[in-house]
Design a protein around this motif. Structure first.
Motif, PDB file in Angstrom:
ATOM      1  N   GLY A 263       0.819  -1.211   0.000  1.00 18.19           N
ATOM      2  CA  GLY A 263       0.000   0.000   0.000  1.00 18.19           C
ATOM      3  C   GLY A 263       0.848   1.254   0.000  1.00 18.19           C
ATOM      4  O   GLY A 263       0.585   2.199  -0.751  1.00 18.19           O
ATOM      5  N   VAL A 264       1.893   1.261   0.838  1.00 16.96           N
ATOM      6  CA  VAL A 264       2.773   2.431   0.936  1.00 16.96           C
ATOM      7  C   VAL A 264       3.541   2.648  -0.369  1.00 16.96           C
ATOM      8  O   VAL A 264       3.605   3.769  -0.886  1.00 16.96           O
ATOM      9  CB  VAL A 264       3.749   2.270   2.120  1.00 16.96           C
ATOM     10  N   LEU A 265       4.132   1.575  -0.913  1.00 15.03           N
ATOM     11  CA  LEU A 265       4.966   1.699  -2.115  1.00 15.03           C
ATOM     12  C   LEU A 265       4.142   2.039  -3.354  1.00 15.03           C
ATOM     13  O   LEU A 265       4.509   2.922  -4.133  1.00 15.03           O
ATOM     14  CB  LEU A 265       5.771   0.421  -2.331  1.00 15.03           C
ATOM     15  N   GLY A 323     -16.957   1.137  -0.195  1.00 14.54           N
ATOM     16  CA  GLY A 323     -15.728   0.423   0.128  1.00 14.54           C
ATOM     17  C   GLY A 323     -14.501   1.039  -0.516  1.00 14.54           C
ATOM     18  O   GLY A 323     -14.591   1.752  -1.523  1.00 14.54           O
ATOM     19  N   SER A 324     -13.338   0.756   0.054  1.00 14.89           N
ATOM     20  CA  SER A 324     -12.081   1.383  -0.364  1.00 14.89           C
ATOM     21  C   SER A 324     -11.665   1.002  -1.788  1.00 14.89           C
ATOM     22  O   SER A 324     -11.260   1.861  -2.582  1.00 14.89           O
ATOM     23  CB  SER A 324     -10.967   0.996   0.616  1.00 14.89           C
ATOM     24  N   LEU A 325     -11.743  -0.291  -2.113  1.00 11.98           N
ATOM     25  CA  LEU A 325     -11.265  -0.732  -3.422  1.00 11.98           C
ATOM     26  C   LEU A 325     -12.117  -0.180  -4.560  1.00 11.98           C
ATOM     27  O   LEU A 325     -11.613   0.078  -5.658  1.00 11.98           O
ATOM     28  CB  LEU A 325     -11.217  -2.256  -3.469  1.00 11.98           C
ATOM     29  N   TYR A 326     -13.396   0.037  -4.301  1.00  9.24           N
ATOM     30  CA  TYR A 326     -14.292   0.638  -5.297  1.00  9.24           C
ATOM     31  C   TYR A 326     -13.837   2.066  -5.601  1.00  9.24           C
ATOM     32  O   TYR A 326     -13.727   2.470  -6.767  1.00  9.24           O
ATOM     33  CB  TYR A 326     -15.725   0.628  -4.763  1.00  9.24           C
ATOM     34  N   VAL A 327     -13.565   2.832  -4.549  1.00 14.22           N
ATOM     35  CA  VAL A 327     -13.132   4.222  -4.721  1.00 14.22           C
ATOM     36  C   VAL A 327     -11.736   4.277  -5.345  1.00 14.22           C
ATOM     37  O   VAL A 327     -11.452   5.149  -6.170  1.00 14.22           O
ATOM     38  CB  VAL A 327     -13.165   4.963  -3.365  1.00 14.22           C
ATOM     39  N   LEU A 328     -10.866   3.333  -4.958  1.00 14.87           N
ATOM     40  CA  LEU A 328      -9.536   3.272  -5.560  1.00 14.87           C
ATOM     41  C   LEU A 328      -9.632   3.053  -7.066  1.00 14.87           C
ATOM     42  O   LEU A 328      -8.901   3.667  -7.852  1.00 14.87           O
ATOM     43  CB  LEU A 328      -8.726   2.139  -4.931  1.00 14.87           C
ATOM     44  N   PHE A 366      -9.242  10.920  -4.436  1.00 14.88           N
ATOM     45  CA  PHE A 366      -9.824   9.602  -4.151  1.00 14.88           C
ATOM     46  C   PHE A 366      -8.741   8.622  -3.709  1.00 14.88           C
ATOM     47  O   PHE A 366      -8.900   7.875  -2.734  1.00 14.88           O
ATOM     48  CB  PHE A 366     -10.522   9.054  -5.396  1.00 14.88           C
ATOM     49  N   THR A 367      -7.624   8.622  -4.444  1.00 15.77           N
ATOM     50  CA  THR A 367      -6.550   7.667  -4.166  1.00 15.77           C
ATOM     51  C   THR A 367      -5.919   7.910  -2.797  1.00 15.77           C
ATOM     52  O   THR A 367      -5.652   6.962  -2.049  1.00 15.77           O
ATOM     53  CB  THR A 367      -5.462   7.752  -5.257  1.00 15.77           C
ATOM     54  N   LYS A 368      -5.700   9.178  -2.448  1.00 12.92           N
ATOM     55  CA  LYS A 368      -5.112   9.491  -1.139  1.00 12.92           C
ATOM     56  C   LYS A 368      -6.028   9.034  -0.006  1.00 12.92           C
ATOM     57  O   LYS A 368      -5.563   8.493   1.000  1.00 12.92           O
ATOM     58  CB  LYS A 368      -4.847  10.997  -1.033  1.00 12.92           C
ATOM     59  N   THR A 369      -7.325   9.277  -0.180  1.00 15.17           N
ATOM     60  CA  THR A 369      -8.288   8.852   0.837  1.00 15.17           C
ATOM     61  C   THR A 369      -8.236   7.343   1.029  1.00 15.17           C
ATOM     62  O   THR A 369      -8.211   6.836   2.162  1.00 15.17           O
ATOM     63  CB  THR A 369      -9.711   9.275   0.439  1.00 15.17           C
ATOM     64  N   VAL A 370      -8.189   6.618  -0.074  1.00 14.26           N
ATOM     65  CA  VAL A 370      -8.216   5.151  -0.024  1.00 14.26           C
ATOM     66  C   VAL A 370      -6.911   4.584   0.530  1.00 14.26           C
ATOM     67  O   VAL A 370      -6.921   3.675   1.365  1.00 14.26           O
ATOM     68  CB  VAL A 370      -8.490   4.570  -1.424  1.00 14.26           C
ATOM     69  N   SER A 372      -4.784   5.890   2.574  1.00 16.18           N
ATOM     70  CA  SER A 372      -4.746   6.092   4.029  1.00 16.18           C
ATOM     71  C   SER A 372      -5.633   5.078   4.743  1.00 16.18           C
ATOM     72  O   SER A 372      -5.265   4.537   5.788  1.00 16.18           O
ATOM     73  CB  SER A 372      -5.204   7.518   4.376  1.00 16.18           C
ATOM     74  N   THR A 373      -6.807   4.804   4.158  1.00 15.13           N
ATOM     75  CA  THR A 373      -7.760   3.889   4.780  1.00 15.13           C
ATOM     76  C   THR A 373      -7.249   2.450   4.785  1.00 15.13           C
ATOM     77  O   THR A 373      -7.247   1.772   5.817  1.00 15.13           O
ATOM     78  CB  THR A 373      -9.116   3.950   4.056  1.00 15.13           C
ATOM     79  N   ILE A 374      -6.804   1.967   3.619  1.00 13.69           N
ATOM     80  CA  ILE A 374      -6.406   0.562   3.529  1.00 13.69           C
ATOM     81  C   ILE A 374      -5.075   0.301   4.222  1.00 13.69           C
ATOM     82  O   ILE A 374      -4.854  -0.775   4.768  1.00 13.69           O
ATOM     83  CB  ILE A 374      -6.359   0.065   2.057  1.00 13.69           C
TER      84      ILE A 374
END
Length: 460
Positions: A263-265, A323-328, A366-370, A372-374
């Motif tokens: 997730g970080v990389l 859900g996170s993956l949907y937004v990602l 959207f990506t930053k939000t996701v 951080s969440t995951i």
């Protein structure tokens, strides 16, 4: 009467602290954004290629990213008040040096390094100040207000930067952070003296990591192999060191958490790609459409940066509902499709880029939000503090690396050739190919994150 007066005084002090924190947050982001639109002007002024000129932003992001990790670790040992005041003074000191010596490129880069050291205190410490000084029932409102102020700073930064650079001179942008000096007497008065907590700071780890990162960024500027070799050796020594250190600069246990590291990389890859793209937009608009700096700042970049406020809110709602993956997936689609459309229609009206940037910033939000969440969901409770600190550090560092790498690619002929079956003029091929590369990086990162987190959900 006395109790009522006391409650009003306490509430007044809390509100004052919040006001000055908002001022610091706004100008810290503004400092990062205003010079981006002026990079082509700076390149022309010094007669430097983008690989060198982009170091005006890369230098700032380098010390800014490392500084956020350092301030966070030192906050308990030295106290918030001292570190925050030190950050303000260093930021302003760098601003004055940069403005006074802006005609000399080495002085300008040194000044940006100093500014980054100072500005890093704001994101690292502001949230801690809120947690310690704002009552629990008001913290949500405080965090929301500071988040909105930061988004506003990101939004107006390019417009302010373009206007000042075009109608006055880009060097005056360096003076903007000096406004934060007005907060010093108030923060001295409002923030309490704190007790120091004994602890060790891993100076050796910080030096090894920072030196390795600097060598790698210099490699992306000059593409000299010996710099890459030195960078790899230093980073290997850093990994060896943190495994043995009693209180390491980065917790090596986090490296065993595969979901967290992916997730970080991959998040860093996306953030760095978008930061590199944003740094490329002013060059592209000048080379392809011959727009002025003011037009690029207010007409091209401003609508996209200000849309972050709306997309950030929408992204938060969608994460909770879908859900996170949907937004990602939506965020990755916004980014990759926008890059591909720009690659194919780069010579069309420049205002197409305005619309594209709205979706790029939307996808980034959207990506930053996701991410951080995951990433936070993959951490154990005892790892949360160190893990989220590493995520913030990696995100800022990736943005600096993205700017450096894109500057290097704009300065060599590696991608300056016809690869797509589209006929363009002049240097347009270079920008078009870069955009295709950006889209590929985003799609690859999205697929890796999707695969890893779907697998972890099944196993969990």
């Amino acid at each position: 009467m006395n109790k009522s007066y006391s409650r009003l005084t306490v509430r007044y002090n809390h509100n004052q602290v919040l006001v000055w924190l908002c001022v610091l947050s706004f100008f810290s982001v503004l400092n990062e954004m205003v010079l981006n639109v002026s990079l082509p002007d700076i390149a022309d002024y010094f007669g430097k290629p983008p690989a060198i000129a982009n170091w005006v932003n890369t230098a700032f992001m380098l010390t800014f990213s490392v500084g956020t990790a350092v301030y966070g670790k030192l906050s308990d040992q030295l106290g918030l008040k001292k570190l925050l005041l030190f950050g303000i003074i260093m930021n302003c000191f760098g601003s004055i040096i940069g403005f006074a010596g802006h005609s000399f490129f080495p002085i300008l880069i040194t000044a940006r390094l100093i500014q980054g050291i100072g500005a890093a205190a704001f994101p690292a410490l502001v949230m801690v100040v809120v947690a310690r000084y704002i009552p629990k029932e008001n913290r949500g409102r405080a965090f929301g207000l500071i988040g909105s102020i930061v988004a506003m700073g990101e939004g107006v930064g390019p417009a302010i930067g373009g206007f000042i650079a075009h109608y006055i001179n880009w060097s005056y942008l360096l003076l903007i952070p000096t406004v934060t000096m007005i907060t010093v007497p108030f923060l001295i008065k409002l923030l309490e003296k704190e007790e120091r907590v004994e602890g060790r700071f891993d100076i050796a780890g910080m030096v090894l990591m920072s030196a390795g990162i600097v060598c790698f960024m210099m490699f992306t500027t000059s593409y000299k192999v010996f710099l890459l070799i030195i960078s790899v050796v230093l980073l290997l020594l850093f990994i060896r060191h943190i495994r043995k250190a009693a209180d390491p600069f980065v917790d090596p246990a986090l490296g065993k958490n595969a979901s967290f590291m992916i997730g970080v990389l991959c998040g860093g890859l996306i953030f760095g790609t978008v930061a590199g793209f944003i740094s490329m937009v002013p060059y592209m608009m000048k080379d392809v459409h011959h727009l002025s700096t003011a037009a690029i700042g207010s007409g091209i970049l401003f609508p996209g940066t200000i849309s972050v406020i709306i997309f950030g809110y929408i992204g938060g709602l969608l994460v909770d509902r879908k859900g996170s993956l949907y937004v990602l997936t939506i965020g990755a689609a916004f980014l990759s499709i926008s890059f591909l459309i720009a690659a194919c229609f780069i010579e069309a009206t420049p205002w197409l880029m305005t619309t594209i940037l709205v979706f790029v910033f939307g996808g980034l939000s959207f990506t930053k939000t996701v991410i951080s969440t995951i990433v936070s969901s993959s951490l154990k409770q005892k790892e949360a503090g160190a893990g989220m600190s590493l995520l913030n550090f990696t995100s800022f560092l990736a943005e600096g690396m993205g700017i450096a790498i894109v500057g290097g690619l704009l300065s060599i002929s590696l991608l300056d050739r016809k690869l797509l079956p589209i006929n363009f003029d002049g240097s347009t091929y270079l920008y078009s190919n870069m955009l295709v590369l950006f889209a590929a990086i985003v799609v690859m990162s999205w697929l890796v994150i999707l695969n890893v987190y779907k697998r972890s959900q099944k196993n969990g």
